[in-house]
Design an enzyme around this catalytic site. Structure first.
Site, PDB file in Angstrom:
ATOM      1  CG  HIS A 245      -7.074   7.755   2.220  1.00  0.00           C
ATOM      2  ND1 HIS A 245      -5.887   8.466   2.049  1.00  0.00           N
ATOM      3  CD2 HIS A 245      -7.136   6.742   1.293  1.00  0.00           C
ATOM      4  CE1 HIS A 245      -5.546   7.838   0.905  1.00  0.00           C
ATOM      5  NE2 HIS A 245      -6.205   6.891   0.261  1.00  0.00           N
TER       6      HIS A 245
ATOM      7  CD  GLU B 221      -5.271   3.840   3.406  1.00  0.00           C
ATOM      8  OE1 GLU B 221      -6.580   3.613   3.289  1.00  0.00           O
ATOM      9  OE2 GLU B 221      -4.644   4.009   2.396  1.00  0.00           O
TER      10      GLU B 221
ATOM     11  CG  ASN C 279      -7.023   0.538  -1.751  1.00  0.00           C
ATOM     12  OD1 ASN C 279      -7.020  -0.404  -2.649  1.00  0.00           O
ATOM     13  ND2 ASN C 279      -6.098   1.373  -1.437  1.00  0.00           N
ATOM     14  CB  ILE C 280     -12.054  -2.376   2.296  1.00  0.00           C
ATOM     15  CG1 ILE C 280     -13.066  -2.354   0.925  1.00  0.00           C
ATOM     16  CG2 ILE C 280     -12.986  -2.452   3.391  1.00  0.00           C
ATOM     17  CD1 ILE C 280     -13.658  -3.480   0.485  1.00  0.00           C
TER      18      ILE C 280
ATOM     19  CG  HIS D 106      -6.547   4.866  -2.921  1.00  0.00           C
ATOM     20  ND1 HIS D 106      -5.062   5.348  -2.848  1.00  0.00           N
ATOM     21  CD2 HIS D 106      -6.247   3.450  -3.522  1.00  0.00           C
ATOM     22  CE1 HIS D 106      -4.185   4.376  -3.319  1.00  0.00           C
ATOM     23  NE2 HIS D 106      -4.993   3.458  -3.950  1.00  0.00           N
TER      24      HIS D 106
ATOM     25  CB  SER E  76     -14.057   2.897   4.477  1.00  0.00           C
ATOM     26  OG  SER E  76     -13.266   1.759   4.764  1.00  0.00           O
TER      27      SER E  76
ATOM     28  CG  ASP F 220      -2.080   0.722   1.122  1.00  0.00           C
ATOM     29  OD1 ASP F 220      -2.385   1.474   0.027  1.00  0.00           O
ATOM     30  OD2 ASP F 220      -3.071   0.897   1.926  1.00  0.00           O
ATOM     31  CG  HIS F 221      -1.464   5.136   0.178  1.00  0.00           C
ATOM     32  ND1 HIS F 221      -2.186   4.117   0.555  1.00  0.00           N
ATOM     33  CD2 HIS F 221      -1.668   6.051  -0.346  1.00  0.00           C
ATOM     34  CE1 HIS F 221      -3.366   4.808  -0.037  1.00  0.00           C
ATOM     35  NE2 HIS F 221      -2.918   5.866  -0.780  1.00  0.00           N
TER      36      HIS F 221
HETATM   37 ZN   LIG Z   1      -4.507   6.726  -1.747  1.00  0.00          ZN
END
Ligand SMILES: [Zn+2]
Length: 359
Positions: free
Chosen positions: A225, A179, A285-286, A263, A266, A106-107
């Site tokens: 995020h 995030e 993305n979750i 992204h 949620s 991820d990021h």
């Molecule tokens: Zn992102």
């Protein structure tokens, strides 16, 4: 049933491309779920198997460090070795769940470029031994930096990754919120125009990266995020369509040439998710939702068994609590929370029953 089927297990290279294409042409997206250890990872694979969905498992840098062990003295090494351990766990187990699993990281912002490079060192060693990469894809999020720096670094690392049959996920435009301790503070009353990616920037990325290798783009279309009060930022999936159209027109490609990633998904409205998927989003993305899905049933279990968390044997009536305080009890409750939440996610994203894995 898709004509392109894959063997169950971790998919990389051509297999990963087939997975992305199957989702886009099939009109669904895959949940990309952040994990921090074997409990969450096994729960995600169990959830995918139960839903008949393929799945993307991903680790943030701190998730990877936690996978290695929060007490490991060398924090940087933990981020690298933890990521290796997580991928190896998936390579060993995923096929036994009967579904396809893509492994992502991820990021990674500017300070974390050395993390990605160190994972590539490990990935190269793994590739030499096994003829396949450790990870399906790594992610670079240099969206806080000027676009020329962002894309220059993406190109440099994609050169290296393409040799390993890996894909790269990039980020353009600023996704609001936080995030995992990263990302900018979300300002409620600020001018949020920068939260929307410009199609011109996406075209620039395509021009530079497409000749080098396979890549996907996280574009900002008002996504945030974390979970915030609705109404602060408007989701505008048409931004994604504008980018697809510009690339298609400029390069004469087929429909939806870009592989897009959502992204900060949620808590998003279902209609907006469906619209984004129509415009070529194959991955959502979750993280935040599954964190709560794990923790809520653990909290319920602890509440319902309070004395078992204070005494091994009840001092008043001698009741032994071994069965209640066995960590497997509450960890399993957390796992089941993830399995349940991801059934909904697979339904929302249309991936339920669409696994292309065939034994
Ligand atoms: Zn992102």
């Amino acid at each position: 049933m898709s004509e392109n089927t894959l063997k169950p297990g971790v998919v990389t290279g051509k297999g990963y491309k087939a997975l992305v294409d199957a989702a886009k042409s099939g009109g669904y997206a895959l949940p990309a779920v952040n994990v921090v250890g074997t409990n969450s990872m096994n729960a995600v694979m169990e959830a995918a198997a139960k839903a008949g969905s393929d799945i993307i498992i991903q680790l943030s840098n701190s998730g990877a460090a936690f996978f290695a062990g929060a007490g490991m003295p060398d924090g940087f090494k933990a981020k690298v070795i933890g990521a290796v351990a997580a991928a190896q766990h998936a390579h060993l187990l995923a096929e036994h769940y009967g579904i396809c699993v893509a492994m992502h990281t991820d990021h990674a912002n500017r300070e974390l470029i050395p993390w990605v490079e160190a994972m590539l060192d490990e990935g190269e060693k793994y590739y030499e031994q096994h003829g396949k990469p450790l990870y399906s894809s790594h992610m670079l999020d240099l969206s806080a930096d000027p676009i020329d720096f962002n894309l220059g670094e993406c190109a440099r690392l994609l050169e290296r990754m393409a040799k390993l049959d890996m894909s790269l996920e990039i980020e353009l435009g600023v996704t609001g919120g936080e995030e995992d301790g990263m990302g900018s503070e979300f300002e409620e009353h600020a001018d949020n125009s920068r939260l929307y990616t410009q199609p011109q920037d996406v075209l620039q990325a395509f021009d530079l990266l497409n000749p080098i290798g396979h890549f996907s783009v996280a574009a900002s279309f008002g996504n945030v995020h974390g979970v915030y009060k609705p109404g602060n930022v408007k989701l505008r999936p048409e931004i994604l369509k504008n980018s697809q159209d510009l690339v298609q027109k400029t390069h004469g490609t087929g429909h939806n040439p870009l592989h897009l990633v959502f992204h900060g998904g949620s808590g998003s409205e279902k209609a907006k998710i469906a619209e984004a998927v129509r415009y070529g989003v194959f991955k959502m993305n979750i993280d935040t939702d599954t964190q709560f899905a794990f923790s809520e049933p653990v909290g319920e279990y602890v509440n319902a068994n309070q004395r078992a968390f204070r005494f091994q044997i009840d001092p008043d009536d001698g009741t032994p609590y071994k069965k209640q305080y066995d960590p497997r009890k509450y960890l399993r409750a957390g796992e089941q929370g993830i399995v349940k939440r991801l059934q909904e996610a697979c339904e929302d994203l249309g991936s339920k029953g669409r696994s292309i894995a065939r034994a």
